[in-house]
Scaffold this active site. Structure first.
Site, PDB file in Angstrom:
ATOM      1  N   PRO A   9       0.784  -1.228   0.000  1.00  0.00           N
ATOM      2  CA  PRO A   9       0.000   0.000   0.000  1.00  0.00           C
ATOM      3  C   PRO A   9       0.820   1.283   0.000  1.00  0.00           C
ATOM      4  O   PRO A   9       1.855   1.368   0.667  1.00  0.00           O
ATOM      5  CB  PRO A   9      -0.823  -0.097   1.288  1.00  0.00           C
ATOM      6  CG  PRO A   9      -0.119  -1.087   2.134  1.00  0.00           C
ATOM      7  CD  PRO A   9       0.517  -2.054   1.187  1.00  0.00           C
ATOM      8  N   ARG A  17       5.005  10.871  -2.620  1.00  0.00           N
ATOM      9  CA  ARG A  17       4.690  10.575  -1.221  1.00  0.00           C
ATOM     10  C   ARG A  17       5.927  10.821  -0.340  1.00  0.00           C
ATOM     11  O   ARG A  17       6.962  10.172  -0.532  1.00  0.00           O
ATOM     12  CB  ARG A  17       4.310   9.093  -1.137  1.00  0.00           C
ATOM     13  CG  ARG A  17       4.136   8.592   0.256  1.00  0.00           C
ATOM     14  CD  ARG A  17       4.093   7.063   0.294  1.00  0.00           C
ATOM     15  NE  ARG A  17       3.861   6.606   1.634  1.00  0.00           N
ATOM     16  CZ  ARG A  17       4.139   5.395   2.070  1.00  0.00           C
ATOM     17  NH1 ARG A  17       4.666   4.492   1.245  1.00  0.00           N
ATOM     18  NH2 ARG A  17       3.902   5.058   3.308  1.00  0.00           N
ATOM     19  N   TYR A  22      11.061   8.764   1.135  1.00  0.00           N
ATOM     20  CA  TYR A  22      11.000   7.727   0.097  1.00  0.00           C
ATOM     21  C   TYR A  22      11.606   8.143  -1.246  1.00  0.00           C
ATOM     22  O   TYR A  22      11.632   7.344  -2.177  1.00  0.00           O
ATOM     23  CB  TYR A  22       9.541   7.296  -0.104  1.00  0.00           C
ATOM     24  CG  TYR A  22       8.918   6.707   1.152  1.00  0.00           C
ATOM     25  CD1 TYR A  22       9.399   5.524   1.697  1.00  0.00           C
ATOM     26  CD2 TYR A  22       7.861   7.351   1.801  1.00  0.00           C
ATOM     27  CE1 TYR A  22       8.842   4.990   2.856  1.00  0.00           C
ATOM     28  CE2 TYR A  22       7.300   6.830   2.953  1.00  0.00           C
ATOM     29  CZ  TYR A  22       7.792   5.649   3.475  1.00  0.00           C
ATOM     30  OH  TYR A  22       7.253   5.121   4.618  1.00  0.00           O
ATOM     31  N   ASN A  71       7.963  -5.694  -0.846  1.00  0.00           N
ATOM     32  CA  ASN A  71       7.856  -4.573   0.086  1.00  0.00           C
ATOM     33  C   ASN A  71       6.382  -4.487   0.449  1.00  0.00           C
ATOM     34  O   ASN A  71       5.572  -3.930  -0.297  1.00  0.00           O
ATOM     35  CB  ASN A  71       8.340  -3.268  -0.550  1.00  0.00           C
ATOM     36  CG  ASN A  71       8.337  -2.112   0.462  1.00  0.00           C
ATOM     37  OD1 ASN A  71       7.771  -2.241   1.541  1.00  0.00           O
ATOM     38  ND2 ASN A  71       8.958  -1.003   0.094  1.00  0.00           N
ATOM     39  N   ALA A  74       3.026  -0.868   4.792  1.00  0.00           N
ATOM     40  CA  ALA A  74       2.418  -0.850   6.131  1.00  0.00           C
ATOM     41  C   ALA A  74       1.920  -2.231   6.567  1.00  0.00           C
ATOM     42  O   ALA A  74       1.903  -2.542   7.768  1.00  0.00           O
ATOM     43  CB  ALA A  74       1.271   0.150   6.160  1.00  0.00           C
ATOM     44  N   HIS A  77       3.786  -4.599   9.071  1.00  0.00           N
ATOM     45  CA  HIS A  77       3.712  -4.474  10.527  1.00  0.00           C
ATOM     46  C   HIS A  77       2.400  -5.009  11.102  1.00  0.00           C
ATOM     47  O   HIS A  77       2.191  -4.958  12.313  1.00  0.00           O
ATOM     48  CB  HIS A  77       3.886  -2.993  10.917  1.00  0.00           C
ATOM     49  CG  HIS A  77       4.973  -2.307  10.151  1.00  0.00           C
ATOM     50  ND1 HIS A  77       6.283  -2.735  10.187  1.00  0.00           N
ATOM     51  CD2 HIS A  77       4.957  -1.247   9.279  1.00  0.00           C
ATOM     52  CE1 HIS A  77       7.021  -1.950   9.393  1.00  0.00           C
ATOM     53  NE2 HIS A  77       6.236  -1.049   8.829  1.00  0.00           N
ATOM     54  N   ASP A  84       1.741 -15.728   6.544  1.00  0.00           N
ATOM     55  CA  ASP A  84       1.315 -17.109   6.264  1.00  0.00           C
ATOM     56  C   ASP A  84       1.444 -17.434   4.779  1.00  0.00           C
ATOM     57  O   ASP A  84       1.804 -18.559   4.419  1.00  0.00           O
ATOM     58  CB  ASP A  84      -0.139 -17.326   6.701  1.00  0.00           C
ATOM     59  CG  ASP A  84      -0.275 -17.531   8.205  1.00  0.00           C
ATOM     60  OD1 ASP A  84       0.753 -17.656   8.889  1.00  0.00           O
ATOM     61  OD2 ASP A  84      -1.427 -17.554   8.691  1.00  0.00           O
ATOM     62  N   GLU A  95      12.490  -9.650   1.765  1.00  0.00           N
ATOM     63  CA  GLU A  95      11.741  -8.481   2.240  1.00  0.00           C
ATOM     64  C   GLU A  95      12.604  -7.241   2.038  1.00  0.00           C
ATOM     65  O   GLU A  95      13.790  -7.243   2.392  1.00  0.00           O
ATOM     66  CB  GLU A  95      11.445  -8.660   3.739  1.00  0.00           C
ATOM     67  CG  GLU A  95      10.771  -7.463   4.380  1.00  0.00           C
ATOM     68  CD  GLU A  95      10.582  -7.640   5.897  1.00  0.00           C
ATOM     69  OE1 GLU A  95      10.964  -8.708   6.437  1.00  0.00           O
ATOM     70  OE2 GLU A  95      10.070  -6.710   6.532  1.00  0.00           O
ATOM     71  N   HIS A  97      12.678  -2.785   2.284  1.00  0.00           N
ATOM     72  CA  HIS A  97      12.085  -1.495   2.628  1.00  0.00           C
ATOM     73  C   HIS A  97      13.003  -0.395   2.136  1.00  0.00           C
ATOM     74  O   HIS A  97      14.236  -0.554   2.160  1.00  0.00           O
ATOM     75  CB  HIS A  97      11.872  -1.355   4.141  1.00  0.00           C
ATOM     76  CG  HIS A  97      10.947  -2.395   4.678  1.00  0.00           C
ATOM     77  ND1 HIS A  97       9.585  -2.326   4.488  1.00  0.00           N
ATOM     78  CD2 HIS A  97      11.188  -3.555   5.323  1.00  0.00           C
ATOM     79  CE1 HIS A  97       9.030  -3.398   5.019  1.00  0.00           C
ATOM     80  NE2 HIS A  97       9.977  -4.171   5.525  1.00  0.00           N
ATOM     81  N   SER A  99      13.046   2.735   3.440  1.00  0.00           N
ATOM     82  CA  SER A  99      13.570   3.434   4.625  1.00  0.00           C
ATOM     83  C   SER A  99      14.094   2.421   5.639  1.00  0.00           C
ATOM     84  O   SER A  99      13.787   1.224   5.561  1.00  0.00           O
ATOM     85  CB  SER A  99      12.451   4.274   5.258  1.00  0.00           C
ATOM     86  OG  SER A  99      11.407   3.434   5.720  1.00  0.00           O
ATOM     87  N   ARG A 104      12.784   4.419  12.768  1.00  0.00           N
ATOM     88  CA  ARG A 104      11.525   5.172  12.735  1.00  0.00           C
ATOM     89  C   ARG A 104      10.650   4.773  13.938  1.00  0.00           C
ATOM     90  O   ARG A 104      11.152   4.258  14.921  1.00  0.00           O
ATOM     91  CB  ARG A 104      10.843   4.934  11.379  1.00  0.00           C
ATOM     92  CG  ARG A 104      11.734   5.405  10.201  1.00  0.00           C
ATOM     93  CD  ARG A 104      11.082   5.174   8.855  1.00  0.00           C
ATOM     94  NE  ARG A 104       9.890   5.989   8.711  1.00  0.00           N
ATOM     95  CZ  ARG A 104       8.996   5.808   7.732  1.00  0.00           C
ATOM     96  NH1 ARG A 104       9.186   4.854   6.825  1.00  0.00           N
ATOM     97  NH2 ARG A 104       7.927   6.577   7.660  1.00  0.00           N
ATOM     98  N   ARG A 108       6.913   0.371  13.569  1.00  0.00           N
ATOM     99  CA  ARG A 108       7.570  -0.129  12.344  1.00  0.00           C
ATOM    100  C   ARG A 108       8.686  -1.137  12.657  1.00  0.00           C
ATOM    101  O   ARG A 108       9.358  -1.631  11.761  1.00  0.00           O
ATOM    102  CB  ARG A 108       8.137   1.028  11.523  1.00  0.00           C
ATOM    103  CG  ARG A 108       7.084   1.963  10.985  1.00  0.00           C
ATOM    104  CD  ARG A 108       7.662   3.032  10.068  1.00  0.00           C
ATOM    105  NE  ARG A 108       6.812   4.200  10.035  1.00  0.00           N
ATOM    106  CZ  ARG A 108       5.746   4.354   9.231  1.00  0.00           C
ATOM    107  NH1 ARG A 108       5.432   3.414   8.367  1.00  0.00           N
ATOM    108  NH2 ARG A 108       5.006   5.440   9.284  1.00  0.00           N
TER     109      ARG A 108
END
Ligand code: DQA
Length: 139
Positions: A9, A17, A22, A71, A74, A77, A84, A95, A97, A99, A104, A108
């Site tokens: 998202p 953004r 970012y 990625n 949100a 978290h 799963d 995985e 990210h 940032s 942060r 997070r």
């Protein structure tokens, strides 16, 4: 080698953004750079703001792709379902990210992805994705 990149998202708004966190580049632009850097890789790209669609995409590519770069934004978290889904598929997930989530807010610092992922790359801006591609190529 087939690598699927799955973005969660708000990552459709990369470029506009919170650019101080970012960056100013759109993901579609960055994807072109990745394709130039790795002509030997067949990239597949999917972005959704909807948790279930991200799970469906993991199911769709998770038995045929050679690697998945996720990625989950949100949902990283919050989403037991995404964690799963990674356990349920065959393809390894890295995985990423943009940032450094550990530098942060506390919320997070939790990830439902990390325990099920092959590895975690974060904090390098969009280059986190390039490092993930390299790690699949060098595996
Ligand atoms: C993010 C970090 C997450 O905490 C956040 O919710 C995002 C982006 C990153 O790439 O830095 O949307 O996954």
């Amino acid at each position: 080698m087939k690598i699927s990149i799955i973005n969660g998202p708000n990552l459709n708004l990369l470029g506009t953004r919170e650019p101080s966190i970012y960056g100013a580049q759109t993901f579609v632009d960055y994807l072109d750079t990745l394709k130039e850097q790795f002509p030997q890789v067949e990239f597949d790209y999917f972005q959704s703001n909807i948790e279930g669609e991200l799970i469906d995409e993991l199911h769709r590519v998770g038995f045929s792709a050679d690697g998945i770069i996720l990625n989950a934004a949100a949902y990283t978290h919050t989403s037991v379902g995404l964690g799963d889904a990674i356990k349920a598929i065959d393809t390894s997930v890295i995985e990423v990210h943009i940032s450094n989530t550990f530098a942060r807010e506390d919320f997070r610092h939790t990830s439902y992805i990390t325990p099920n992922a092959k590895g975690l790359i974060l904090g390098f801006g969009l280059a986190s994705y390039r490092l993930a591609v390299e790690s699949f190529l060098n595996a």
